[in-house]
Each structure stands twice: as structure tokens, then as C-alpha cells.
Design an enzyme around this catalytic site. Sequence first.
Site, PDB file in Angstrom:
ATOM      1  N   HIS A  19      40.007  39.184  36.052  1.00 38.67           N
ATOM      2  CA  HIS A  19      39.798  39.878  34.775  1.00 38.67           C
ATOM      3  C   HIS A  19      41.031  39.711  33.890  1.00 38.67           C
ATOM      4  O   HIS A  19      41.777  40.669  33.650  1.00 38.67           O
ATOM      5  CB  HIS A  19      39.511  41.365  35.006  1.00 38.67           C
ATOM      6  N   ILE A  33      33.674  41.070  43.652  1.00 37.68           N
ATOM      7  CA  ILE A  33      34.105  39.950  44.489  1.00 37.68           C
ATOM      8  C   ILE A  33      35.213  40.418  45.422  1.00 37.68           C
ATOM      9  O   ILE A  33      36.203  41.001  45.004  1.00 37.68           O
ATOM     10  CB  ILE A  33      34.590  38.786  43.614  1.00 37.68           C
ATOM     11  N   ILE A  86      40.726  39.256  45.662  1.00 39.84           N
ATOM     12  CA  ILE A  86      39.906  40.421  45.352  1.00 39.84           C
ATOM     13  C   ILE A  86      39.735  40.555  43.838  1.00 39.84           C
ATOM     14  O   ILE A  86      40.542  40.055  43.046  1.00 39.84           O
ATOM     15  CB  ILE A  86      40.526  41.702  45.941  1.00 39.84           C
ATOM     16  N   CYS A  87      38.672  41.231  43.465  1.00 37.77           N
ATOM     17  CA  CYS A  87      38.324  41.406  42.050  1.00 37.77           C
ATOM     18  C   CYS A  87      38.701  42.814  41.617  1.00 37.77           C
ATOM     19  O   CYS A  87      38.030  43.783  41.965  1.00 37.77           O
ATOM     20  CB  CYS A  87      36.833  41.144  41.834  1.00 37.77           C
ATOM     21  N   LEU A  88      39.793  42.924  40.875  1.00 41.20           N
ATOM     22  CA  LEU A  88      40.223  44.177  40.274  1.00 41.20           C
ATOM     23  C   LEU A  88      40.550  43.932  38.809  1.00 41.20           C
ATOM     24  O   LEU A  88      40.701  42.785  38.375  1.00 41.20           O
ATOM     25  CB  LEU A  88      41.448  44.748  41.002  1.00 41.20           C
TER      26      LEU A  88
END
Length: 318
Positions: A98, A127, A90-92
Site C-alpha cells: 500500500h 495478503i 504481509i499486507c499492511l
Amino acid sequence: METRYNLKSPAVKRLMKEAAELKDPTDHYHAQPLEDNLFEWHFTVRGPPDSDFDGGVYHGRIVLPPEYPMKPPSIILLTANGRFEVGKKICLSISGHHPETWQPSWSIRTALLAIIGFMPTKGEGAIGSLDYTPEERRALAKKSQDFCCEGCGSAMKDVLLPLKSGSGSSQADQEAKELARQISFKAEVNSSGKTIAESDLNQCFSLNDSQDDLPTTFQGATASTSYGAQNPSGAPLPQPTQPAPKNTSMSPRQRRAQQQSQRRPSTSPDVLQGQPPRAHHTEHGGSAMLIIILTLALAALIFRRIYLANEYIFDFEL
């Protein structure tokens, strides 16, 4: 497990310490490394109250890089929840997508609280994010309690402590919300700073392009005016050089090089005529004059010598 890893490694020391701190489960989260891999953890978090995930218990994996805590971990959910995709990183702002927003002071506990805090937020096309309806998320929250992990053998029904209504639970919820807000604000500041830098760069390129697009007649008039101010003696003006046709496929660096080559001063004979004589020309003139004087003096001495010799011969004959 301790004999399999280098205990002098900063990552191993950090993970050993965090494993000891998170050994006992709480009523909101729990995480522990696998028995055969210190760099892969399995975690369980409870859905935030007063949201579509209230009552849900969600399981996932945390894969840590060898450079941890200098680099962020990757987070993968294993339980269907309607907010994050299953089996996908997952995108965090705290995940491996990041690294620019990650801070080494953050820990696995920070990641767990951030997951809880980010669950009620909108995915906004990130994402691994999903935007299920509230009804679907509530149904998945009830279904999540029956999940059992094949990798670590954890059952969602008894992996966390029973939920209590007290200061401890409310404090954990507030901490998760505040952490998610701070991380989101930090990510927005970084992205806005990057956007400002890109806009300044684009503005610089557009300024160079606008200079290339000036009409030829305007450029010639400007060049004539500036040259007339610098050369009031009335010397012939050089003809302005016609710029080469603009090539739209040229890169900004090539356009700047072309502009610099066009802005170089002309070295034509007409321009050189209007320039004042240099200092070394005067020095050469003085040397030539001195040579001429010495030559004339030497010639005078020679003529005098010849004259005296002829006069002596004439007297001798008499």
C-alpha cells in the site's frame, strides 16, 4: 559499512540515523540492519498483552527500497504466530503493498509499533494474513520463545529486555494501539474515496447507456418537437436518423463518439431551405445591380454617338 554506501544518499542518511536510534533494545521491540546490508533489517517484537499473542516474541525481516523513506518497506515474519504467514510479504497499510497510504515521516520504529498494534486485529483476507484459533495462537506464542534466527543469530529468549510493569510498557502498548487505529482509519478513508470516485464514473457510464437504450419512437418525437419549436415557418421536417444497433462490446469511449456523431445537426437541403439568407448574399446582389446600371449607361452613350454620326452624314448630303 559506512565506506560501502554513498553517505550523501537520503536513504543512507536516514537509515544510519534510525540504526543509531534503535541500537539499544527495549522491552517491546528491537531492530538493526544486517552487517553486510544496510537495506535489510531484522526485527523482534513482543506480542501485545491481553491478547492471544501475550507472552510471544516474534522475529522478522524488513526489506527497504533504495527510495526509502519515499517508498514503504516490505515486512516478512520469520516466526510462526497464527496472524501472519511465515516467509511472505504481509499486507499492511505501512508495507509495500500500500504505497498510497505510506508517509515519508514514518520510520522503522513506526512499522514495529504498527505490527504490534495490528496483531490482535482480524486479517479479513489480506495478503499474508492468517486467522488461527485463539488456542493455536497461544500455543505458537509459547513456542516462539525457542526460535533462533539463522540470518542474524538472534535468540528470542534474550533479544529483548525483560518485561516491566510500569508506565513505559503501558505507554508503548497504548502508542501501538493508537498508531494501528490511525493507520486503519487512513486506509479506510483512502479506500472509500477511491470507491466513491469509481461509483461516480460507473454512474456516468450507466447514464450514457440509458440514453442509448431510449426507444426509437421517443427519440423521433423529441427531435420533431424541438425542430418544430425552432422552425415555425412550416418547412418540411427532416426524417430522424435511425440509430445504429447498439453493440454491447463497444467501450464507453466508442459509445460517446457514436452519440456525438448522432447529435450533429443535419445538413440536408430541406433544412437549408428554412434557414434565413446570409448577409453576403445581399452584398453580391448590390454589386450585380451596379454592374447592370453601368452597362446600360455605356450602351446609351454608344447609341447617342451612333445617332449623332448618322445625323451629321444626312445634313452633309443635303
